[in-house]
Design a protein around this motif. Structure first.
Motif, mmCIF file in Angstrom:
data_model
loop_
_atom_site.group_PDB
_atom_site.id
_atom_site.type_symbol
_atom_site.label_atom_id
_atom_site.label_comp_id
_atom_site.label_asym_id
_atom_site.label_seq_id
_atom_site.Cartn_x
_atom_site.Cartn_y
_atom_site.Cartn_z
ATOM 1 N N LYS A 78 0.842 -1.189 0.000
ATOM 2 C CA LYS A 78 0.000 0.000 0.000
ATOM 3 C C LYS A 78 0.883 1.246 0.000
ATOM 4 C CE LYS A 78 -3.909 -2.263 2.272
ATOM 5 N NZ LYS A 78 -4.888 -2.229 3.397
ATOM 6 N N TYR A 79 0.460 2.275 -0.759
ATOM 7 C CA TYR A 79 1.285 3.461 -0.951
ATOM 8 C C TYR A 79 0.514 4.752 -0.717
ATOM 9 C CZ TYR A 79 4.312 0.171 -3.493
ATOM 10 O OH TYR A 79 5.107 -0.896 -3.842
ATOM 11 N N ASN A 80 1.195 5.724 -0.107
ATOM 12 C CA ASN A 80 0.731 7.107 -0.149
ATOM 13 C C ASN A 80 1.266 7.729 -1.429
ATOM 14 O OD1 ASN A 80 -0.716 7.221 2.234
ATOM 15 N ND2 ASN A 80 1.013 7.925 3.457
ATOM 16 N N VAL A 81 0.411 8.445 -2.152
ATOM 17 C CA VAL A 81 0.801 9.056 -3.425
ATOM 18 C C VAL A 81 0.606 10.566 -3.327
ATOM 19 C CG1 VAL A 81 0.428 9.102 -5.916
ATOM 20 C CG2 VAL A 81 0.048 6.976 -4.645
ATOM 21 N N ALA A 82 1.631 11.332 -3.700
ATOM 22 C CA ALA A 82 1.536 12.791 -3.728
ATOM 23 C C ALA A 82 1.893 13.276 -5.126
ATOM 24 C CB ALA A 82 2.470 13.411 -2.699
ATOM 25 N N SER A 83 0.910 13.834 -5.838
ATOM 26 C CA SER A 83 1.110 14.314 -7.203
ATOM 27 C C SER A 83 1.067 15.835 -7.222
ATOM 28 C CB SER A 83 0.018 13.761 -8.129
ATOM 29 O OG SER A 83 -0.031 12.344 -8.081
ATOM 30 N N THR A 84 2.040 16.463 -7.890
ATOM 31 C CA THR A 84 2.125 17.921 -7.936
ATOM 32 C C THR A 84 2.088 18.410 -9.376
ATOM 33 O OG1 THR A 84 3.496 17.923 -5.940
ATOM 34 C CG2 THR A 84 3.450 19.942 -7.254
ATOM 35 N N PHE A 85 1.122 19.299 -9.663
ATOM 36 C CA PHE A 85 0.992 19.892 -10.996
ATOM 37 C C PHE A 85 0.597 21.352 -10.835
ATOM 38 C CE2 PHE A 85 -1.571 20.665 -14.950
ATOM 39 C CZ PHE A 85 -0.496 20.614 -15.836
ATOM 40 N N ASN A 86 1.378 22.227 -11.480
ATOM 41 C CA ASN A 86 1.130 23.668 -11.381
ATOM 42 C C ASN A 86 1.095 24.147 -9.923
ATOM 43 O OD1 ASN A 86 1.038 24.023 -14.147
ATOM 44 N ND2 ASN A 86 -1.196 23.807 -14.261
ATOM 45 N N GLY A 87 1.956 23.547 -9.095
ATOM 46 C CA GLY A 87 2.082 23.976 -7.717
ATOM 47 C C GLY A 87 1.055 23.409 -6.765
ATOM 48 N N THR A 88 0.111 22.632 -7.275
ATOM 49 C CA THR A 88 -0.930 22.050 -6.431
ATOM 50 C C THR A 88 -0.634 20.587 -6.151
ATOM 51 O OG1 THR A 88 -2.605 23.547 -7.343
ATOM 52 C CG2 THR A 88 -3.397 21.574 -6.213
ATOM 53 N N VAL A 89 -0.645 20.205 -4.870
ATOM 54 C CA VAL A 89 -0.379 18.825 -4.481
ATOM 55 C C VAL A 89 -1.694 18.083 -4.275
ATOM 56 C CG1 VAL A 89 0.712 17.324 -2.784
ATOM 57 C CG2 VAL A 89 1.764 19.519 -3.357
ATOM 58 N N ASN A 90 -1.819 16.948 -4.938
ATOM 59 C CA ASN A 90 -3.020 16.119 -4.806
ATOM 60 C C ASN A 90 -2.639 14.776 -4.181
ATOM 61 O OD1 ASN A 90 -4.933 17.889 -6.171
ATOM 62 N ND2 ASN A 90 -3.752 17.447 -8.020
ATOM 63 N N PRO A 91 -3.071 14.508 -2.947
ATOM 64 C CA PRO A 91 -2.738 13.241 -2.291
ATOM 65 C C PRO A 91 -3.742 12.147 -2.645
ATOM 66 C CG PRO A 91 -3.879 14.671 -0.753
ATOM 67 C CD PRO A 91 -3.751 15.448 -2.035
ATOM 68 N N SER A 92 -3.268 10.912 -2.633
ATOM 69 C CA SER A 92 -4.142 9.761 -2.847
ATOM 70 C C SER A 92 -3.466 8.526 -2.252
ATOM 71 C CB SER A 92 -4.428 9.556 -4.344
ATOM 72 O OG SER A 92 -3.224 9.388 -5.072
#
Length: 278
Positions: free
Chosen positions: A46-60
């Protein structure tokens, strides 16, 4: 818009004319099965995912597991499955996504993947590649050695532009780490591997009466993804960057509208939170 279709096609066109090759190292320990990715049915990560685009971080959150055995050309593989835990649906992490619904096997010191790989892009639909025994990890490899690759070149007409494409998708061994800490836990005996998509796009045209190849997308690594494998555990961390930068001169010459993004950058980190190994 015409220009957006052009950018999208830089990625989608990679679907055609793929060839497969491997640069094999000669090593006496190649026949010893790797212990860096335990492949048993019902193993999960199981993983924590942190995606960053245009300065915005989206966790999943993602969950990856081994569902069953599958036979391909009389060889037994393990079928990998993944999904997003929050909420349940398609996985969001690069690593979980590329192994999802694909078949993986241990072949001596190598970990090999067979199936359809969907590579995410910034602008359009994912790139889809059909891979066969593509080495994604080699335990005893030296840093910087290419393990597997698919590459080729072709031409395609996009709107009124005939574009020439040259691409390579490859796996490359990286450094060995005594230890690595992620999500507050330290793992020992860690080995890294990179997955890289390199792309060049040119446009053959005539400028001031002179035939030339206008470079639309200079040679660059559009995707660089690094997996961290811990001994007896599997992938504990993955770092991915997806980026591109168009040639400003080509943008001007081809009269791209000013609102067309000439560059983009997306980053993502996947950190293991828990795992179960049989």
């Amino acid at each position: 818009m015409k220009s957006k279709l052009i950018i999208a096609s830089l990625f989608i066109a990679i679907l055609t004319s793929c060839s497969h090759s491997s640069n094999d190292e000669v090593d006496l320990s190649d026949g010893i099965p790797t212990i860096y990715m335990p492949l048993k049915i019902n193993n999960y990560w199981k993983y924590n995912v942190a995606s960053t685009f245009n300065g915005t971080v989206n966790p999943s959150k993602d969950s990856l597991f081994i569902s069953n055995d599958t036979l391909i050309n009389s060889i037994t593989y393990k079928k990998m499955k993944s999904y997003s835990q929050d909420p349940s649906g398609p996985s969001t992490g690069f690593y979980s996504s590329i192994v999802h619904n694909n078949s993986v096997r241990i072949d001596g010191s190598r970990l090999k993947l067979t199936g359809v790989v969907n590579l995410p892009t910034l602008i359009s639909e994912p790139i889809t590649l059909n891979l066969s025994d593509f080495t994604i990890f080699k335990e005893n490899s030296t840093a910087g050695i290419e393990l597997s690759s698919v590459s080729g070149d072709f031409t395609r007409t996009i709107q009124t532009y005939l574009l020439n494409f040259n691409y390579t998708f490859k796996s490359v061994s990286d450094e060995n780490l005594t230890s690595y800490t992620t999500n507050g836990h330290t793992y020992t005996d860690v080995k890294k591997t990179k997955l890289v998509l390199n792309l060049t796009v040119t446009y053959p045209t005539v400028i001031s009466g002179i035939a030339t190849n206008l470079v639309v997308l200079p040679t660059q690594d559009v995707i660089v993804s690094t997996q961290y494998y811990a001994k007896n555990i599997g992938v504990i961390y993955n770092n991915t960057t997806i980026e591109y930068a168009l040639n400003p001169a080509a943008v001007s010459t081809l009269s791209f509208p000013p609102n067309v993004p000439t560059n983009g950058n997306f980053t993502q980190q996947e950190s293991v939170t828990s795992y179960h190994l049989n």
